[in-house]
Write an enzyme that holds these catalytic residues in place. Sequence first.
Site, PDB file in Angstrom:
ATOM      1  N   ASN A   1      11.948 -60.764 -14.761  1.00 58.32           N
ATOM      2  CA  ASN A   1      10.326 -59.525 -15.549  1.00 58.32           C
ATOM      3  C   ASN A   1      11.465 -59.227 -17.041  1.00 58.32           C
ATOM      4  O   ASN A   1      12.864 -58.768 -16.482  1.00 58.32           O
ATOM      5  CB  ASN A   1      10.241 -58.653 -14.841  1.00 58.32           C
ATOM      6  CG  ASN A   1      10.966 -57.616 -13.665  1.00 58.32           C
ATOM      7  OD1 ASN A   1      12.075 -57.279 -14.502  1.00 58.32           O
ATOM      8  ND2 ASN A   1      11.335 -57.941 -12.926  1.00 58.32           N
TER       9      ASN A   1
ATOM     10  N   SER B   1       2.539 -58.117 -12.417  1.00 57.85           N
ATOM     11  CA  SER B   1       3.204 -59.059 -11.522  1.00 57.85           C
ATOM     12  C   SER B   1       2.924 -60.455 -10.790  1.00 57.85           C
ATOM     13  O   SER B   1       1.298 -60.213 -11.142  1.00 57.85           O
ATOM     14  CB  SER B   1       3.328 -57.928 -10.170  1.00 57.85           C
ATOM     15  OG  SER B   1       3.773 -58.508  -8.905  1.00 57.85           O
TER      16      SER B   1
ATOM     17  N   SER C   1       5.258 -54.620 -12.592  1.00 59.86           N
ATOM     18  CA  SER C   1       6.493 -55.871 -12.164  1.00 59.86           C
ATOM     19  C   SER C   1       6.386 -55.142 -10.963  1.00 59.86           C
ATOM     20  O   SER C   1       7.044 -54.014 -10.563  1.00 59.86           O
ATOM     21  CB  SER C   1       7.472 -56.029 -12.763  1.00 59.86           C
ATOM     22  OG  SER C   1       8.035 -56.471 -11.851  1.00 59.86           O
TER      23      SER C   1
ATOM     24  N   HIS D   1      15.579 -58.809 -15.602  1.00 57.05           N
ATOM     25  CA  HIS D   1      16.100 -58.897 -14.443  1.00 57.05           C
ATOM     26  C   HIS D   1      14.919 -60.386 -14.119  1.00 57.05           C
ATOM     27  O   HIS D   1      14.256 -60.235 -14.407  1.00 57.05           O
ATOM     28  CB  HIS D   1      15.292 -57.716 -13.174  1.00 57.05           C
ATOM     29  CG  HIS D   1      15.561 -58.175 -11.549  1.00 57.05           C
ATOM     30  ND1 HIS D   1      16.866 -58.009 -11.510  1.00 57.05           N
ATOM     31  CD2 HIS D   1      14.138 -57.796 -10.571  1.00 57.05           C
ATOM     32  CE1 HIS D   1      16.860 -58.792 -10.295  1.00 57.05           C
ATOM     33  NE2 HIS D   1      15.315 -58.496  -9.575  1.00 57.05           N
TER      34      HIS D   1
ATOM     35  N   ASP E   1      34.621 -61.515 -24.202  1.00 60.48           N
ATOM     36  CA  ASP E   1      33.849 -61.583 -26.328  1.00 60.48           C
ATOM     37  C   ASP E   1      33.006 -60.707 -25.876  1.00 60.48           C
ATOM     38  O   ASP E   1      32.819 -60.299 -27.147  1.00 60.48           O
ATOM     39  CB  ASP E   1      33.072 -63.089 -26.261  1.00 60.48           C
ATOM     40  CG  ASP E   1      34.438 -63.913 -27.317  1.00 60.48           C
ATOM     41  OD1 ASP E   1      33.712 -65.181 -27.503  1.00 60.48           O
ATOM     42  OD2 ASP E   1      35.120 -63.069 -27.745  1.00 60.48           O
TER      43      ASP E   1
ATOM     44  N   TYR F   1      34.182 -62.307 -36.079  1.00 59.99           N
ATOM     45  CA  TYR F   1      34.436 -63.096 -35.083  1.00 59.99           C
ATOM     46  C   TYR F   1      32.511 -63.689 -35.002  1.00 59.99           C
ATOM     47  O   TYR F   1      31.461 -62.534 -34.549  1.00 59.99           O
ATOM     48  CB  TYR F   1      34.461 -63.671 -34.057  1.00 59.99           C
ATOM     49  CG  TYR F   1      34.195 -64.787 -32.842  1.00 59.99           C
ATOM     50  CD1 TYR F   1      33.815 -64.608 -32.034  1.00 59.99           C
ATOM     51  CD2 TYR F   1      35.065 -65.822 -32.998  1.00 59.99           C
ATOM     52  CE1 TYR F   1      33.460 -65.413 -30.893  1.00 59.99           C
ATOM     53  CE2 TYR F   1      34.970 -66.445 -32.202  1.00 59.99           C
ATOM     54  CZ  TYR F   1      34.527 -66.384 -31.456  1.00 59.99           C
ATOM     55  OH  TYR F   1      33.621 -68.159 -30.485  1.00 59.99           O
TER      56      TYR F   1
END
Length: 801
Positions: free
Chosen positions: A599, A615, A644, A665, A690, A799
């Site tokens: 979720n 859900s 959910s 999650h 990184d 970067y």
Amino acid sequence: MINDKFVIGVDYGSDSVRSVIINAANGKELASSVYYYPRWQQGLLCDAPNNQFRQHPLDHISGLEVTIKECVKLAGGDAIARNIKGISVDTTGSTPVAVDEHGVPLALTPGFEENPNAMFILWKDHTAVKEAAEINEHATKFPVNYLKYVGGIYSSEWFWAKLLHILRADEKVRMATHSWVEHCDWIPFLLTGGTNAADIKRGRCSAGHKALWAEEFDGLPPDEFFSSLDPLLSGFRSRLFSKTYTADEPAGTLSEEWAERLGLSTDVIVGTGAFDAHMGAVGGQIEPYYLSKVMGTSTCDILVAPTNEMDGKLVRGICGQVNGSVIPGMTGLEAGQSAFGDTYAWFKNILAWPLQNLLSQTKLIDRSTAEALELELENAIITELSKQAALLPLDEINELAVDWFNGRRTPDANQMLKGAITGLSLGTDAPRMFRALAEATCFGAKSIVDRFVQEGIPVKGIIGIGGVAKKSPYIMQMMADVLGMPIRIHQFEHTCALGAAMFAAVASGIYPTVEEAMVAMGRGFDAEYFPNIELQDFYALRYKKYKSLGDFVASQVAKSIDTASLIPHSDKYQHIKQSAYEANMQLPKLGLVLFTFGNVSAADRELGVFAIKPSGVPYEDLSPEKMVIVDFDGNIIEGDLRPSSDTKTHAVLYKHWEGINGIVHTHSTFGTAWAQSQRCIPIFGTTHADHLTVDIPCAPPMDDEMIKGDYEYETGLQIIDHFKKLGLDHKEVEMVLVGNHAPFTWGKTAEKAVYNSAVLETVAHMAYLTEQINNNAPRLKDALIKKHFERKHGPDSYYGQ
């Protein structure tokens, strides 16, 4: 003397109007007359498949004159007419109509004679579903809750939704409309000879329960509320009303025209109008905290409570609570079921259709004879169904139904819902289906009682009023069994009309108060149904199944409806719904979820809410409109689906950690494997560096007490406490494993949270392979950790691949 004083009660129902003449001394009925609306009987102006139900004012006017004149004749003619002191009227509602500046319904003016949009919009007309949805959404934008006294949800059956729909749907009607008037307010205006729409006396009952009038608002909500909803409503409030009148107050006296038409005196007092169920509750001798159920085509449930005992109490999801809407000095609370008798009539018509069709086509008998045979057949069907259904054995796996055949009025109005029957087999016959339908209507009644009780309003017992209450012992006994409380049936057959007559007696000065009129004119009860105690467990189990089936039906209806067509694009939650939807759809694309194992939520800090995936809904069935809106305490703010199961974990993190606006999650394979191993993910290489300068932390599993508690809530606290123990900053470390469970990630946006989830899974996979190749692989040295993190995140970062 009071024995020589008579009053008239007029009751406008969905199919007909009935008038009664009542002796004000004792409530005895002298005469009764009913008039069936001819245009309604022919199905004119209606389009049932599209939920359009309209009535012509000519039917109402004709019925008024015919029934009162017939009553006077039957009661004794002029001798009675000379002593009639008052007339009061009740109607169905909300049943409004567009009028010109003189207060004349547009259907009675040239060019609108057959225009359905110029007619009375009957209570069960649901063409304004879109407008009701807009009103509900729009109300959330204002600091004052203008829906607080109508249960928090505005219905498509009511005043403003219907007005806005008609103004949008018909330009010709819009241009001719000066004002908008409830049926119960227009009939007294008609009888008193009104010629100016501004002079229409608006009843407290209709204004408070359907039009958002409230004492706290000093009338209706301000023009800004309506004009900002749609410019078509701009200035409309000024052509309506601010003052309201309780039904015990006079609206005026009979005009010369109507006195002559009815054969009565111009001294006859005409009372202020109200809705049928509210006057019916008085006719049925309502008492505080007893629920008066007017059971006809629908039910309208009325409860009264002393106003001083209602201070600070607001009941969610009902049809309003209004001071003085039933009895002055008491708060009237309204609820109801959108289809009750209509449910049985629907099934009866299905069974009787072949013969009805043959009778309508036959030329061997005249039309009146055919109609008489059809009516006799219909009555016989219901009688026999009830008889046979009562003989069936009770079984928890019997056929089961939900009663939303005309949507749901209470609790929590939703006119988009549909009826359903399940558990059918080749052994299912008509009595079994009828029993399921009867049981469903009784369960619908229980859901209303439960809502009152849950909101702190006791229900001491039930008073049954109306056709179903009088004619169906089978259904009344079942209702007593389902509710677990006795039901008293009022002995007067035309209780709403009797209630109107009681109000006429007060308005005309025969009695000083409604309570005194009820005592003197009340006719008592002639039956009482007591619950079978031994059936309580059975019906408790069946009711639980009914609730589960209702939840399923609601979810399927939500899937099939294009909610976007109902809610305007100005929906203030639309941006986070869209963000949550797009982020959720990335999870299967990135291989982070299987089935519904994941979720994403997206938050708006200013609004204090987040949108989260519902859900159990497969990703292929998701849409932005299906996202559920929840506040930071885990309360559902908007949405028909269940959020959910991890919602409380999200809520805890949002509430305690500022700066995050997205949470993910998942049960991604490698991240979850590390969590199940209760191990942090070591920082082995520069890919990890990184993004983080530390191992990806793994919070330990919860202790037993936390697991037994509010598990999802405790999961959030477990994450927060673990970060505190490690001295980690959630803004720098945007991911965690929960021991024996799975990963959580977060970020400034839902999109960033998904990115972090993908990074976690990739790093987890790399770390797993690293240990497989070299189980003594060293941790990345600090110099490389610092270099790689700062070249991507430091003040001189350069970067970016």
